[in-house]
Structure formats: structure tokens, C-alpha cells
Design an enzyme around this catalytic site. Structure first.
Site, short mmCIF file in Angstrom:
data_model
loop_
_atom_site.label_atom_id
_atom_site.label_comp_id
_atom_site.label_asym_id
_atom_site.label_seq_id
_atom_site.Cartn_x
_atom_site.Cartn_y
_atom_site.Cartn_z
N GLU A 87 0.86 -1.19 0.00
CA GLU A 87 0.00 0.00 0.00
C GLU A 87 0.89 1.24 0.00
O GLU A 87 1.85 1.31 0.76
CB GLU A 87 -0.90 0.04 1.25
CG GLU A 87 -1.73 1.32 1.29
CD GLU A 87 -2.53 1.48 2.58
OE1 GLU A 87 -3.50 0.74 2.77
OE2 GLU A 87 -2.17 2.38 3.39
N THR A 115 -3.95 4.75 -1.60
CA THR A 115 -4.96 5.27 -0.67
C THR A 115 -5.66 6.51 -1.26
O THR A 115 -5.20 7.11 -2.24
CB THR A 115 -4.35 5.66 0.69
OG1 THR A 115 -3.42 6.71 0.47
CG2 THR A 115 -3.67 4.48 1.35
N HIS A 162 -8.21 2.80 -3.84
CA HIS A 162 -9.05 2.89 -2.64
C HIS A 162 -10.16 3.91 -2.92
O HIS A 162 -9.88 4.97 -3.50
CB HIS A 162 -8.23 3.38 -1.43
CG HIS A 162 -7.17 2.42 -0.99
ND1 HIS A 162 -6.76 2.31 0.33
CD2 HIS A 162 -6.43 1.50 -1.66
CE1 HIS A 162 -5.83 1.40 0.43
NE2 HIS A 162 -5.59 0.89 -0.76
N ALA A 217 -19.74 0.77 3.73
CA ALA A 217 -19.01 0.25 2.57
C ALA A 217 -19.89 -0.70 1.77
O ALA A 217 -19.82 -0.74 0.53
CB ALA A 217 -17.74 -0.47 3.03
N HIS A 228 -13.64 -3.40 14.22
CA HIS A 228 -13.61 -1.98 13.89
C HIS A 228 -13.90 -1.19 15.17
O HIS A 228 -14.73 -1.61 15.98
CB HIS A 228 -14.65 -1.67 12.81
CG HIS A 228 -14.61 -0.26 12.34
ND1 HIS A 228 -15.53 0.68 12.74
CD2 HIS A 228 -13.74 0.39 11.52
CE1 HIS A 228 -15.23 1.85 12.18
NE2 HIS A 228 -14.15 1.70 11.44
N GLN A 250 -6.91 -4.62 8.48
CA GLN A 250 -6.23 -3.56 9.21
C GLN A 250 -4.91 -4.15 9.74
O GLN A 250 -4.82 -5.37 9.92
CB GLN A 250 -7.15 -3.19 10.39
CG GLN A 250 -6.63 -2.12 11.30
CD GLN A 250 -6.61 -0.80 10.58
OE1 GLN A 250 -5.65 -0.51 9.88
NE2 GLN A 250 -7.65 -0.02 10.73
P1 FAD Z 1 -17.72 -0.32 6.99
O1 FAD Z 1 -17.47 -1.67 6.49
O2 FAD Z 1 -18.88 0.43 6.44
O3 FAD Z 1 -17.83 -0.40 8.58
C1 FAD Z 1 -17.81 0.78 9.38
C2 FAD Z 1 -18.51 0.52 10.71
O4 FAD Z 1 -19.92 0.36 10.48
C3 FAD Z 1 -18.05 -0.77 11.41
O5 FAD Z 1 -18.08 -0.53 12.80
C4 FAD Z 1 -19.11 -1.81 11.03
O6 FAD Z 1 -19.29 -2.81 12.04
C5 FAD Z 1 -20.37 -0.91 10.91
N1 FAD Z 1 -21.30 -1.40 9.87
C6 FAD Z 1 -20.98 -1.88 8.65
N2 FAD Z 1 -22.11 -2.22 7.98
C7 FAD Z 1 -23.16 -1.93 8.79
C8 FAD Z 1 -24.56 -2.04 8.67
N3 FAD Z 1 -25.12 -2.55 7.55
N4 FAD Z 1 -25.35 -1.63 9.72
C9 FAD Z 1 -24.80 -1.12 10.86
N5 FAD Z 1 -23.44 -1.00 11.03
C10 FAD Z 1 -22.65 -1.39 10.00
N6 FAD Z 1 -9.68 5.23 4.86
C11 FAD Z 1 -9.58 6.24 3.96
O7 FAD Z 1 -10.16 7.29 4.17
N7 FAD Z 1 -8.84 6.10 2.81
C12 FAD Z 1 -8.20 4.96 2.49
O8 FAD Z 1 -7.53 4.88 1.45
C13 FAD Z 1 -8.29 3.86 3.42
N8 FAD Z 1 -7.70 2.66 3.15
C14 FAD Z 1 -7.89 1.60 4.01
C15 FAD Z 1 -7.32 0.36 3.68
C16 FAD Z 1 -7.50 -0.75 4.53
C17 FAD Z 1 -6.94 -2.09 4.13
C18 FAD Z 1 -8.22 -0.58 5.77
C19 FAD Z 1 -8.36 -1.74 6.71
C20 FAD Z 1 -8.75 0.65 6.09
C21 FAD Z 1 -8.61 1.76 5.23
N9 FAD Z 1 -9.17 3.01 5.52
C22 FAD Z 1 -9.05 4.04 4.62
C23 FAD Z 1 -9.82 3.24 6.81
C24 FAD Z 1 -11.35 3.01 6.74
O9 FAD Z 1 -11.93 3.94 5.87
C25 FAD Z 1 -11.90 3.17 8.17
O10 FAD Z 1 -11.47 2.11 8.98
C26 FAD Z 1 -13.41 3.40 8.28
O11 FAD Z 1 -13.71 3.83 9.62
C27 FAD Z 1 -14.26 2.14 8.02
O12 FAD Z 1 -14.32 1.85 6.69
P2 FAD Z 1 -14.97 0.44 6.21
O13 FAD Z 1 -15.01 0.48 4.74
O14 FAD Z 1 -14.30 -0.70 6.86
O15 FAD Z 1 -16.46 0.65 6.80
#
Ligand code: FAD
Length: 286
Positions: A7, A38, A68, A114, A138, A165
Site C-alpha cells: 500500500e 490510498t 481505494h 461500505a 472496527h 487492518q
Molecule cells: P464499513 O465496512 O462500512 O464499517 C464501518 C462501521 O460500520 C463498522 O463498525 C461496522 O461494524 C459498521 N457497519 C458496517 N455495515 C453496517 C450495517 N449494515 N449496519 C450497521 N453498522 C454497520 N480510509 C480512507 O479514508 N482512505 C483509504 O484509502 C483507506 N484505506 C484503508 C485500507 C485498509 C486495508 C483498511 C483496513 C482501512 C482503510 N481506511 C481508509 C480506513 C477506513 O476507511 C476506516 O477504517 C473506516 O472507519 C471504516 O471503513 P470500512 O469500509 O471498513 O467501513
């Protein structure tokens, strides 16, 4: 086969563009399966630097790149435009993310999680979709069960592969894998590893993402905190130890968080390259 990938983050200034070329020259020597780029969610959804860097990786360095894509501050039109630009540039791998919420910026009315973005990309078609996962859960999730339940929704929405993560304790990863299997999450999970070269950085990042620091690692941080080179050596050795154990245990992939520094990545690759090749041989024979 065990995938091996990196990354990086896109450059912000001209000076860092020069630095980026040096990093990519170095990382390119290590035959990565892909390099992911990113994209700062932080409110202003500006895809230009991410897309340009991802295009450079594919066109000039000839490695697949992953874009990303956070959605929490974007609407459907914005995401449609970015996906169109990706297709024009033949960028066909997307890491679909919610992104971290920036309180001073209006939240998206179209995407809350997401999984909403993943369904949207899936409908658009033509992309391999990656998503993030969290071996130590998370930081907003109430508990592990809830987080795995949400992960299952994300996978069912059309995720092809997961990237974790960063973590410093492999046991948390193995427990997470078991929990995924119980929840019938069977897609490849790539382990995110960050070699540590700086005590302040490690404490800040661990606090942000909630990664536990095991006692063995604390000992290293305390002993070598004022000796940059020694800390760098110990941090790289620690990451190699983690990776050897992960590959030996059959991990699907290693994804190195490089922080745009290639020295640690080169040393790690040198230390494990035959293990990666061994995995390739076993795969070919079976
Ligand atoms: P989600 O999967 O949407 O989850 C977020 C929270 O919501 C979690 O607590 C989950 O349990 C909860 N949730 C999910 N679905 C539901 C639902 N249907 N109902 C209720 N609750 C729900 N951030 C950036 O800004 N830019 C980047 O380039 C970037 N790259 C990353 C790369 C990796 C490999 C990782 C692990 C993280 C990265 N991040 C990046 C950080 C990430 O954006 C944060 O961790 C963010 O807070 C969560 O994103 P997510 O896509 O995992 O969210």
C-alpha cells in the site's frame, strides 16, 4: 498461492512525485501482485492524485493497482464519475470503503456503509472488489459478533477479497479467520502488516486503529526508542517473524503498509522471497 502486495499513498507535492518514482522503482523490483493507492476520505473527495498514481503504476511499472475509494462524503454521481474514469484508465480493482467520518463535512445521503458502495459498484459491473476488515474489530463496532455480522453483509454485497487492518499479534488474526469461517466468509483474506521504524508513529497508528501492542513489541519500542537504526532493524525483524508465521500457516496474502518507504519492504522481501516462491511451487504441483 500467497499474494504479496504493497500500500502506498499518492503524492501531494512535486517533491513527493520524485520520491514516488524512487519508491515505485524499488517496489517494482520485488514483483508485487499489486500495489494499492490510498484515497483521503477527509471530506473533500478528490480522486485526481489517487487515480494518477494508480495509472502510473499500471502503465509505467506494469503492475496491477488497486484504487481505494471511500464513500461517506460522496454522492452517487461523484462515485459514478470516478468509476467511469477508472474504466477509461483500465483500473479495474477497487478497495471499496466507507472511510472515516469527517464531522465538519456533510455525510453522503447515498452511502452509509461500505456495503452500500459495494452493491453500487457490483451493479455497475466490470470491477474486482476488495474491502477492509478488522481482526481486532472496527473501533466503532459494539462487539466482535456485530462486526462479523456486518462483514458478512459486506461480503454478500459482492466483495471478492478482503484486506485486514494492520495487527502485531498473529493470534488475533487466526481467531478472526476462524470466526470468519464460522460466519461462512470464505473469500481470500490478505493480512495487513506494517513494519515499524518509529516509536511515535507506531503509538499514534495503533491508537487510531485500535491495534494491540504485544509485550514483546513494547519491549523493543522501549529499549530502542532513542536509536533509530536499531529500532528500524528490530521493527523489520518483528514484521519478518510475523510474515514467516503467516505464510507457514497458509495465509492468502501479505499486504505491506509501506508508508511510502521502500527500505523495509526490500529487506522483508529478501528475507521471505523463497517462502513466497515455495507457496507458488506447492500451488503449481497440486
Ligand atoms: P464499513 O465496512 O462500512 O464499517 C464501518 C462501521 O460500520 C463498522 O463498525 C461496522 O461494524 C459498521 N457497519 C458496517 N455495515 C453496517 C450495517 N449494515 N449496519 C450497521 N453498522 C454497520 N480510509 C480512507 O479514508 N482512505 C483509504 O484509502 C483507506 N484505506 C484503508 C485500507 C485498509 C486495508 C483498511 C483496513 C482501512 C482503510 N481506511 C481508509 C480506513 C477506513 O476507511 C476506516 O477504517 C473506516 O472507519 C471504516 O471503513 P470500512 O469500509 O471498513 O467501513
Amino acid at each position: 498461492m500467497c499474494s504479496f502486495s504493497f500500500e502506498i499513498f499518492p503524492p501531494r507535492k512535486d517533491e513527493s512525485i520524485k520520491n514516488l518514482n524512487t519508491i515505485l522503482d524499488d517496489l517494482g523490483q520485488l514483483s508485487p501482485n499489486f500495489i494499492s493507492v490510498t484515497f483521503g476520505a477527509g471530506g473533500s473527495v478528490n480522486s485526481k492524485n489517487t487515480l494518477e498514481t494508480a495509472t502510473l503504476i499500471q502503465d509505467q511499472y506494469k503492475f496491477p493497482s488497486i484504487v481505494h475509494l471511500p464513500c461517506i462524503h460522496a454522492n452517487k454521481d461523484k462515485i459514478t464519475t470516478i468509476l467511469k474514469q477508472c474504466k477509461e484508465r483500465k483500473l479495474e480493482k477497487i478497495l471499496a470503503l466507507r472511510g472515516d467520518v469527517c464531522n465538519s463535512v456533510e455525510k453522503s445521503k447515498d452511502f452509509s456503509y461500505a456495503s452500500d458502495l459495494i452493491s453500487f459498484i457490483q451493479e455497475e459491473g466490470g470491477f474486482e472488489i476488495y474491502a477492509a476488515c478488522y481482526p481486532e474489530k472496527h473501533n466503532e463496532a459494539k462487539n466482535f459478533i456485530e462486526d462479523i455480522h456486518h462483514l458478512k453483509i459486506k461480503v454478500n454485497s459482492g466483495t471478492n477479497k478482503l484486506i485486514t487492518q494492520l495487527f502485531y499479534d498473529n493470534e488475533t488474526f487466526y481467531t478472526f479467520k476462524q470466526n470468519c469461517a464460522l460466519a461462512n466468509i470464505n473469500i481470500p483474506i490478505y493480512a495487513g502488516i506494517m513494519p515499524i521504524t518509529n516509536k511515535r508513529q507506531v503509538l499514534k497508528i495503533s491508537q487510531l486503529c485500535g491495534a494491540k501492542i504485544p509485550p514483546k513489541f513494547t519491549k523493543i519500542l522501549e529499549k530502542y526508542e532513542n536509536n533509530t537504526l536499531a529500532l528500524e532493524d528490530a521493527g523489520i525483524a518483528y514484521a519478518i517473524d510475523q510474515i514467516v508465521d503467516l505464510i507457514t500457516s497458509g495465509v492468502d496474502g501479505i499486504h505491506l503498509y509501506t508508508m511510502n518507504k521502500s527500505k523495509a519492504a526490500i529487506k522483508i522481501y529478501e528475507a521471505v522471497k523463497h517462502l513466497l516462491k515455495e507457496e507458488l511451487c506447492v500451488e503449481k504441483q497440486s
